[in-house]
Design an enzyme around this catalytic site. Structure first.
Site, PDB file in Angstrom:
ATOM      1  N   ARG A 180      29.931 -12.091  22.970  1.00  0.00           N
ATOM      2  CA  ARG A 180      29.564 -13.122  21.995  1.00  0.00           C
ATOM      3  C   ARG A 180      30.004 -12.723  20.599  1.00  0.00           C
ATOM      4  NH1 ARG A 180      23.432 -15.146  21.987  1.00  0.00           N
ATOM      5  NH2 ARG A 180      23.107 -13.126  20.953  1.00  0.00           N
ATOM      6  N   LYS A 196      27.130 -16.471  16.169  1.00  0.00           N
ATOM      7  CA  LYS A 196      26.004 -15.866  15.461  1.00  0.00           C
ATOM      8  C   LYS A 196      26.427 -15.393  14.069  1.00  0.00           C
ATOM      9  CE  LYS A 196      21.869 -13.351  16.961  1.00  0.00           C
ATOM     10  NZ  LYS A 196      21.034 -14.564  17.015  1.00  0.00           N
ATOM     11  N   GLU A 221      18.162 -26.874  18.671  1.00  0.00           N
ATOM     12  CA  GLU A 221      17.620 -25.511  18.718  1.00  0.00           C
ATOM     13  C   GLU A 221      16.374 -25.406  17.860  1.00  0.00           C
ATOM     14  OE1 GLU A 221      20.944 -22.031  19.465  1.00  0.00           O
ATOM     15  OE2 GLU A 221      20.305 -22.474  17.449  1.00  0.00           O
TER      16      GLU A 221
END
Length: 365
Positions: free
Chosen positions: A101, A202, A238
């Site tokens: 990720r 992220k 989210e």
């Protein structure tokens, strides 16, 4: 300008003996930073590969005021945990997924990432150097925060000429102190991400914009905020730091990772476990109307693990959901944490054991 490190002492710092645990009140462990002993630092020039990193004393870093991370937000972070099992082993949960990720995020932000192997090795070295900070079994976990930042000086908007990969750790307990379930507020004013943006990686820049909404919600008595999609304002996306699932009958639904939602590793794991016990898991758009008609709602993430949602408030409508031992979220949490803590056999191959004999290139003196 290469970041330099200034050591800082910890109020909880244990002596440099072979004692098993640091001087921490494990019974009252929350989710706040407890400075530990050491961190990992590696660096590279743009277009090159990361050099072998070093374990150094945990402390402040010195960085150019024109660094890419400070001026243009060129930075990523990850979050994973180390666990101490009932038989004393220290393990990591799916660290290769975090490494992959970070690589995906680095590609989006035009940064040079560490390799998967280097990422995992850095995490292992950092945990071993701070192993007395890994909580006793059942008392929490060692939260691991890898950072990739544009540390090189840059004036015009461009990729930084140098990158720093850093890993630090802190022992943590529960992210949310509430025991029964979360009380979420649906934010119909602010949006967390939009199509084509960075919501799916992220990036450090994704998180400070949610603070205003989160602060307002908490001041009104809510646990957290649930954001809606920017395109229509009709679908849920989210919570501020975690993914969300809704349950109705035998169907578990969660919003798709189509660029605006972070592909959570706990989310991925819980989806697999739910399928294992016979639930149909759907990754699709989930409307606010469906949310309000659901039987159960829960959140997943590295910090929250699996947490039931007790209620959701949308404008003046407040809906309550199933919580407690009979809830699916409770069953899935036990299934996941039993794997993480070594209570049951890891048939998934998710856990990575850390061996004390791994090589640590240190500069502790």
């Amino acid at each position: 300008m290469v970041p330099t490190v200034r050591s800082t002492s910890s109020s909880c710092l244990a002596s440099e003996t072979d004692e098993k645990y640091a001087n921490v009140n494990w019974e009252e462990l929350g989710f706040t930073l407890i400075p530990t002993d050491y961190m990992y630092v590696a660096k590279c020039k743009q277009g090159e590969s990361f050099s072998e990193g070093k374990i150094v004393p945990y402390g402040d870093i010195s960085i150019s005021p024109s660094a890419g991370i400070l001026n243009y937000g060129q930075g990523l972070f990850e979050g994973l945990k180390a666990y101490r099992t009932q038989v004393g082993r220290i393990t990591l949960f799916r660290p290769e997924q975090n490494a992959l990720r970070m690589q995906m995020g680095a590609d989006r932000l035009c940064m040079t990432p560490p390799s998967v192997d280097q990422f995992i090795e850095a995490v292992k070295q950092t945990v071993i150097a701070n192993k007395k900070w890994v909580p006793p079994p059942g008392k929490g976990a060692l939260y691991i925060r890898p950072l990739l930042i544009g540390s090189g000086a840059v004036l015009g908007i461009a990729s930084a000429p140098e990158y720093t990969f850093l890993v630090y750790v802190s022992p943590v307990g529960n992210y949310h102190k509430v025991s029964s379930g979360l009380n979420l507020k649906v934010d119909h004013t602010y949006r967390r991400a939009h199509t084509g943006g960075t919501g799916g990686v992220k990036s450090c820049t994704n998180y400070s914009p949610v603070v205003k909404s989160l602060r307002e919600a908490k001041s009104a008595g809510f646990s957290d905020v649930l954001f809606l999609d920017a395109a229509t304002g009709r679908n849920i996306e989210e919570v501020s730091t975690c993914n969300i699932f809704v349950v109705k009958e035998n169907i578990v639904s969660t919003p798709p990772t189509s660029g605006t939602i972070l592909p959570g590793i706990t989310r991925k794991s819980i989806s697999e476990l739910a399928r294992d016990i016979g639930y149909r898991v759907q990754e699709r758009d989930v409307s606010v109307d469906e949310l309000l008609e659901a039987e159960e709602v829960f959140c997943t993430g590295t910090a929250v693990v699996v947490k039931a949602v007790e209620s959701v408030t949308f404008h003046d409508t407040k809906i309550k959901y199933i919580t407690g031992e009979k809830a699916l979220s409770a069953k899935l949490r036990v299934m996941l944490t039993n794997i993480q803590m070594g209570v049951v056999e890891d048939t998934k191959g998710w856990m990575v054991e850390i061996n004390d004999t791994i090589g640590i290139d240190s500069s502790l003196n």
